[in-house]
Every structure is written in structure tokens, then in C-alpha cells.
Design a protein around this motif. Structure first.
Motif, mmCIF file in Angstrom:
data_model
loop_
_atom_site.group_PDB
_atom_site.id
_atom_site.type_symbol
_atom_site.label_atom_id
_atom_site.label_comp_id
_atom_site.label_asym_id
_atom_site.label_seq_id
_atom_site.Cartn_x
_atom_site.Cartn_y
_atom_site.Cartn_z
ATOM 1 N N ALA A 1 0.870 -1.307 0.060
ATOM 2 C CA ALA A 1 0.028 -0.087 0.130
ATOM 3 C C ALA A 1 0.892 1.297 0.137
ATOM 4 O O ALA A 1 0.385 2.343 -0.738
ATOM 5 C CB ALA A 1 -0.851 -0.050 1.256
ATOM 6 N N GLU A 2 2.069 1.287 0.981
ATOM 7 C CA GLU A 2 2.999 2.383 0.697
ATOM 8 C C GLU A 2 3.754 2.693 -0.400
ATOM 9 O O GLU A 2 3.607 3.673 -0.995
ATOM 10 C CB GLU A 2 4.026 2.268 1.865
ATOM 11 C CG GLU A 2 3.416 2.332 3.322
ATOM 12 C CD GLU A 2 4.502 1.868 4.440
ATOM 13 O OE1 GLU A 2 4.432 2.603 5.251
ATOM 14 O OE2 GLU A 2 5.074 0.947 4.083
ATOM 15 N N ILE A 3 3.965 1.561 -1.208
ATOM 16 C CA ILE A 3 4.646 1.666 -2.357
ATOM 17 C C ILE A 3 3.770 2.076 -3.373
ATOM 18 O O ILE A 3 4.043 2.991 -4.332
ATOM 19 C CB ILE A 3 5.158 0.299 -2.650
ATOM 20 C CG1 ILE A 3 6.208 -0.207 -1.940
ATOM 21 C CG2 ILE A 3 5.840 0.345 -4.156
ATOM 22 C CD1 ILE A 3 6.838 -1.775 -1.872
ATOM 23 N N GLU B 1 0.937 -5.325 -10.818
ATOM 24 C CA GLU B 1 2.794 -5.234 -10.815
ATOM 25 C C GLU B 1 2.857 -5.327 -9.434
ATOM 26 O O GLU B 1 4.322 -5.196 -8.978
ATOM 27 C CB GLU B 1 3.053 -3.959 -11.334
ATOM 28 C CG GLU B 1 2.893 -3.938 -12.952
ATOM 29 C CD GLU B 1 3.575 -2.866 -13.610
ATOM 30 O OE1 GLU B 1 4.857 -3.162 -14.128
ATOM 31 O OE2 GLU B 1 3.123 -1.597 -13.703
ATOM 32 N N ASP B 2 2.027 -5.791 -8.576
ATOM 33 C CA ASP B 2 2.324 -6.066 -7.229
ATOM 34 C C ASP B 2 3.486 -6.839 -7.059
ATOM 35 O O ASP B 2 4.472 -6.651 -6.261
ATOM 36 C CB ASP B 2 1.081 -6.522 -6.519
ATOM 37 C CG ASP B 2 0.220 -5.456 -6.090
ATOM 38 O OD1 ASP B 2 0.518 -4.399 -6.424
ATOM 39 O OD2 ASP B 2 -0.949 -5.779 -5.311
ATOM 40 N N GLY B 3 3.566 -8.161 -7.505
ATOM 41 C CA GLY B 3 4.810 -8.816 -7.579
ATOM 42 C C GLY B 3 6.326 -8.077 -7.867
ATOM 43 O O GLY B 3 7.059 -8.394 -7.065
ATOM 44 N N ALA C 1 9.154 -7.392 -5.209
ATOM 45 C CA ALA C 1 10.642 -7.587 -5.510
ATOM 46 C C ALA C 1 11.441 -6.374 -5.416
ATOM 47 O O ALA C 1 12.753 -6.608 -4.751
ATOM 48 C CB ALA C 1 10.814 -8.303 -6.904
ATOM 49 N N LEU C 2 11.198 -5.433 -5.946
ATOM 50 C CA LEU C 2 11.922 -4.287 -5.664
ATOM 51 C C LEU C 2 12.104 -3.710 -4.389
ATOM 52 O O LEU C 2 12.958 -3.239 -4.125
ATOM 53 C CB LEU C 2 11.232 -2.907 -6.712
ATOM 54 C CG LEU C 2 11.310 -3.378 -8.194
ATOM 55 C CD1 LEU C 2 10.436 -2.176 -9.128
ATOM 56 C CD2 LEU C 2 12.703 -3.692 -9.013
#
Length: 189
Positions: free
Chosen positions: A17-19, A30-32, A36-37
Motif C-alpha cells: 500500500a505504501e509503495i 504489478e504487485d509482484g 521484489a523491488l
């Protein structure tokens, strides 16, 4: 001196959520990649600062005790020392009594003094210190400045996602990142 990570972090300091809020993304497609990032950003920050952001357990292996009797632990903040083991010449372990030990886990590097320091019989890695380190069990325990630096780093890597593969990151460190982490870095002379 060798430090071995015994357990992976239970949680990452940044939530999805923060990202997403930082990147102004609404979808979950693109959550995966984002997670990972975030892991890459945490690992990079931990290497740069020597800090442990996400709480976990480690093992420090030493050949011998320091001459001054104060053992230094390069990863921190150290929350607790779990067990200290000394191996004899035959490889048999002897657990050191931690009663009366002194730990300055917030120091950089953390410092440990033990009342009893039996001589190791093994020439290499005859002493093992198992400890837990990290700011806490959740991202809320990590200093906000470090979380901001990670968000900047994730955003820069996300912007370059078509140019640099996720497994080749961190290829980009954004402007301002170094200034944010500077107060947390240990610099040698």
C-alpha cells in the motif's frame, strides 16, 4: 568474522500500500514486481548502512575472542543475544553461560561483553554467537527517513523496469538517496 543470516525477514519494511501510494498506482497488476523491488531496496540499504531493517536472526562466527574482551557485532541494532557456543578441538560444542553479560545493542557496532570466555579449540570459527537484530517486527518500527529512501529507490528502479531486469537491480540510485541515508552510514577513516 562471518555473519550468517539464519532466518528471512517475516515482513518487509515497506507495505504494498505504501509503495502503490508513493508511485500513485491503483491496480494490483504489478504487485509482484513492486514487492521484489522493495526487497532489493531493503537489501541495498542494509548493505550500505550495516543496519538490519527487518527483524531476523543471525549467527556471528569468530576464530578467537577480542583481546579487550568486548566482542563487536557489525549488524544492528542488536535486540538480543540468544546463545554463544564455543567449540573444542574435537568439535564438541560448549554453550557459554549468558548470565551477567552486557549488551550495547544500539551502539554502532553493537558491543557484547561476556563474564565467561572459554578458549576455542577450533582454529577457524571456534566461536558462534546467535543474535536477533532489527528495528522491530514491522515496518512501523523502521525510521521514516530510511523508508523514504527506500521508496525513492523503488520508484527509480520501477521507472527503469523496461531497461534493467528486476534481478539485475539495483542499477539506479536516485538523487537525494545518499543524503537521506548518510546519517545512518558508518564511515571509516
Amino acid at each position: 568474522m562471518t555473519i550468517i543470516e539464519l532466518t528471512p525477514p517475516a515482513v518487509e519494511p515497506l507495505t504494498i500500500a505504501e509503495i502503490r501510494a508513493h508511485l500513485r498506482l491503483d491496480g494490483e497488476e504489478e504487485d509482484g514486481l513492486l514487492l521484489a523491488l522493495a526487497t532489493v531496496a531493503r537489501e541495498h540499504l542494509e548493505r550500505e548502512t550495516g543496519l538490519v531493517l527487518a527483524a531476523r536472526d543471525f549467527r556471528l562466527c569468530l576464530d578467537d575472542w577480542p583481546e579487550d574482551g568486548i566482542l563487536t557485532i557489525a549488524r544492528g541494532p542488536v535486540q538480543a543475544v540468544r546463545v554463544v557456543t564455543v567449540y573444542d578441538g574435537e568439535g564438541e560444542p560448549q554453550v557459554v553461560d549468558l548470565d551477567g553479560h552486557l549488551l550495547d545493542g544500539q551502539a554502532r557496532p553493537a558491543r557484547l561483553w561476556l563474564r565467561e570466555t572459554p578458549a576455542p579449540g577450533r582454529v577457524m570459527n571456534g566461536i558462534e554467537v546467535e543474535f536477533s537484530a532489527g528495528f522491530g517486527e514491522s515496518g512501523a518500527d523502521v525510521p521514516e527517513t530510511l523508508k523514504r529512501a527506500m521508496l525513492l529507490h523503488v520508484a527509480a528502479m520501477y521507472a527503469c523496469r523496461g531497461v534493467v531486469a528486476a534481478d539485475a537491480q539495483p542499477a539506479v540510485v536516485p538523487p537525494g538517496y545518499d543524503r537521506l541515508i548518510a546519517p545512518f552510514c558508518r564511515r571509516g577513516l
